[in-house]
Scaffold this motif. Sequence first.
Motif, short mmCIF file in Angstrom:
data_model
loop_
_atom_site.label_atom_id
_atom_site.label_comp_id
_atom_site.label_asym_id
_atom_site.label_seq_id
_atom_site.Cartn_x
_atom_site.Cartn_y
_atom_site.Cartn_z
N GLN A 163 1.11 -0.88 0.17
CA GLN A 163 -0.05 -0.07 0.13
C GLN A 163 0.80 1.02 -0.08
N PRO A 164 0.56 2.29 -0.76
CA PRO A 164 1.32 3.49 -0.83
C PRO A 164 1.21 4.40 0.46
N GLY A 165 2.43 4.48 1.13
CA GLY A 165 2.52 5.58 2.22
C GLY A 165 2.14 5.23 3.37
N VAL A 166 2.15 5.72 4.21
CA VAL A 166 1.78 5.50 6.08
C VAL A 166 0.64 5.16 6.09
N THR A 167 -0.19 3.84 7.01
CA THR A 167 -1.50 3.91 7.27
C THR A 167 -1.36 3.60 9.00
N VAL A 168 -2.40 3.88 9.37
CA VAL A 168 -2.55 3.83 10.84
C VAL A 168 -3.72 3.39 11.12
N GLY A 169 -4.31 2.33 11.95
CA GLY A 169 -5.54 1.83 11.76
C GLY A 169 -5.57 0.61 12.74
N CYS A 170 -6.68 0.42 13.11
CA CYS A 170 -7.43 -0.82 14.05
C CYS A 170 -6.59 -1.85 13.76
N ASP A 171 -7.39 -3.04 14.29
CA ASP A 171 -6.84 -4.34 14.10
C ASP A 171 -8.27 -5.60 13.77
N ASN A 172 -8.75 -4.83 12.30
CA ASN A 172 -10.33 -4.93 11.95
C ASN A 172 -10.67 -6.54 12.02
N PHE A 204 -13.49 -2.97 6.13
CA PHE A 204 -14.51 -4.27 6.26
C PHE A 204 -13.91 -5.46 5.68
N PHE A 205 -13.50 -5.43 4.81
CA PHE A 205 -13.24 -7.04 4.50
C PHE A 205 -12.12 -7.19 5.18
N SER A 206 -12.27 -6.58 6.31
CA SER A 206 -10.65 -7.61 7.58
C SER A 206 -11.39 -7.70 8.28
N ARG A 207 -12.65 -6.60 8.34
CA ARG A 207 -13.53 -7.71 9.87
C ARG A 207 -15.04 -9.28 9.08
N TRP A 208 -14.56 -8.72 7.88
CA TRP A 208 -15.65 -10.17 7.66
C TRP A 208 -14.53 -11.58 7.16
N ARG A 209 -13.54 -11.59 6.99
CA ARG A 209 -11.74 -12.11 8.13
C ARG A 209 -12.51 -12.45 9.24
N GLY A 210 -12.08 -11.59 9.80
CA GLY A 210 -12.25 -12.32 11.04
C GLY A 210 -13.79 -13.00 11.57
N TYR A 211 -14.00 -12.36 11.30
CA TYR A 211 -15.51 -13.35 11.17
C TYR A 211 -15.62 -14.54 10.37
N ALA A 212 -14.92 -14.68 9.35
CA ALA A 212 -14.53 -15.85 8.75
C ALA A 212 -13.64 -16.52 9.45
N ASP A 213 -13.17 -16.68 10.10
CA ASP A 213 -11.64 -16.63 10.38
C ASP A 213 -12.49 -17.59 12.41
N ALA A 214 -13.90 -17.02 12.51
CA ALA A 214 -14.18 -17.45 13.75
C ALA A 214 -15.27 -19.10 13.56
N HIS A 215 -15.63 -18.42 12.46
CA HIS A 215 -16.68 -19.33 11.85
C HIS A 215 -15.28 -21.12 11.45
N GLU A 216 -14.22 -20.91 11.38
CA GLU A 216 -13.88 -21.89 10.45
C GLU A 216 -13.24 -22.37 12.17
N ALA A 217 -12.43 -21.81 13.07
CA ALA A 217 -12.25 -22.40 14.62
C ALA A 217 -12.98 -23.24 15.12
#
Length: 342
Positions: A163-172, A204-217
């Motif tokens: 990704q170009p530049g520097v990003t700050v964000g939460c652990d979506n 939003f995609f990262s939040r969906w991936r977390g949703y998918a991770d929980a189902h897989e676990a």
Amino acid sequence: MHPPRKATSFDIAQLAGVSQPTVSRALRGHASISEETRKRIEAIAHQLNYKVDKNASSLRSQRSNTLALLFFEDPTPDGSHINPFFLSMVGSITRACARRGFDLLISFQQFSQDWHTEYEDSRKADGIILLGYGDYEQTRSKLELLVSQGTHFVLWGSSKDGQPGVTVGCDNRQGGEDATVHLMAGGRRRIAFIGTATRHYPEFFSRWRGYADAHEAAGRAIDPALHREALNFEEDGYGAAQTLLSAGAGFDAIMCASDTIALGAMRALQEAGRRIPQDVAVVGFDDIPTARVSSPPLSSVVQDQRLAGDVLVDTLVRQIEGGKASDTVLPVRLVVRQSSEG
């Protein structure tokens, strides 16, 4: 009677046991100064009622001592055109700028305009904080141009490779997983997800991936019939929940990609006679102020807005001062309220 002599940076240096250049760098928030030293110097400066001479500092550095905070317009029902989560973050960014001796210039921009040439190039600001960017795939070329121009900027969003530049964000991703695990722990078996799950909207995609991770676990398969696309608008959440209801998919919980989406979904559920949380539990993301006073109060994944403001400004100032800045992922926590209890 002579007026009392104004304190100088040399007075602070003597009391702090450091050099005058160290005092100067600390009061500008320079990354080379440790947090402990900066706080000690700031405390002494406060005791002496010392004020940074912005005009002199600007002349020495050829800088404006101003940061630009750019919002990108989102259509909202209240006409503000600002994501409510970002509204809540403005105060922390403003305070962080003030602590570091920078003014803050706030502006609306649209991606159809040449906003990337407006600020640092014209010396209106020494660097740019970008909040909101719509479709990331359409935005990327603008960010690449900022990098090629050597513009100092930091983006609030989801960090990704290349990704170009520097990003700050939460652990979506962690936030999405925590919310889904919470719903599962409450005995929910059919958990829907409302939110756009494509790389065009990385958060939003990262939040969906977390949703998918929980189902897989948990050894559970994701039912595609329980996913509805929605952007960050209350009406999108309302419409998505309506389509879930009309399709008869059968669900007992909804994990929403934002609080705004969740508030719309709850309205649709209530109009359909579904009790929250008895029939359908709902969890959002962002913990905007409205989430705490909705009926019922909305469970939500909290992003620390005070910390976010500090890190955004620190990261940008570090670039301006010639230091190395890198992506930062901030922790999240789930706050459980009535919408998902029981």
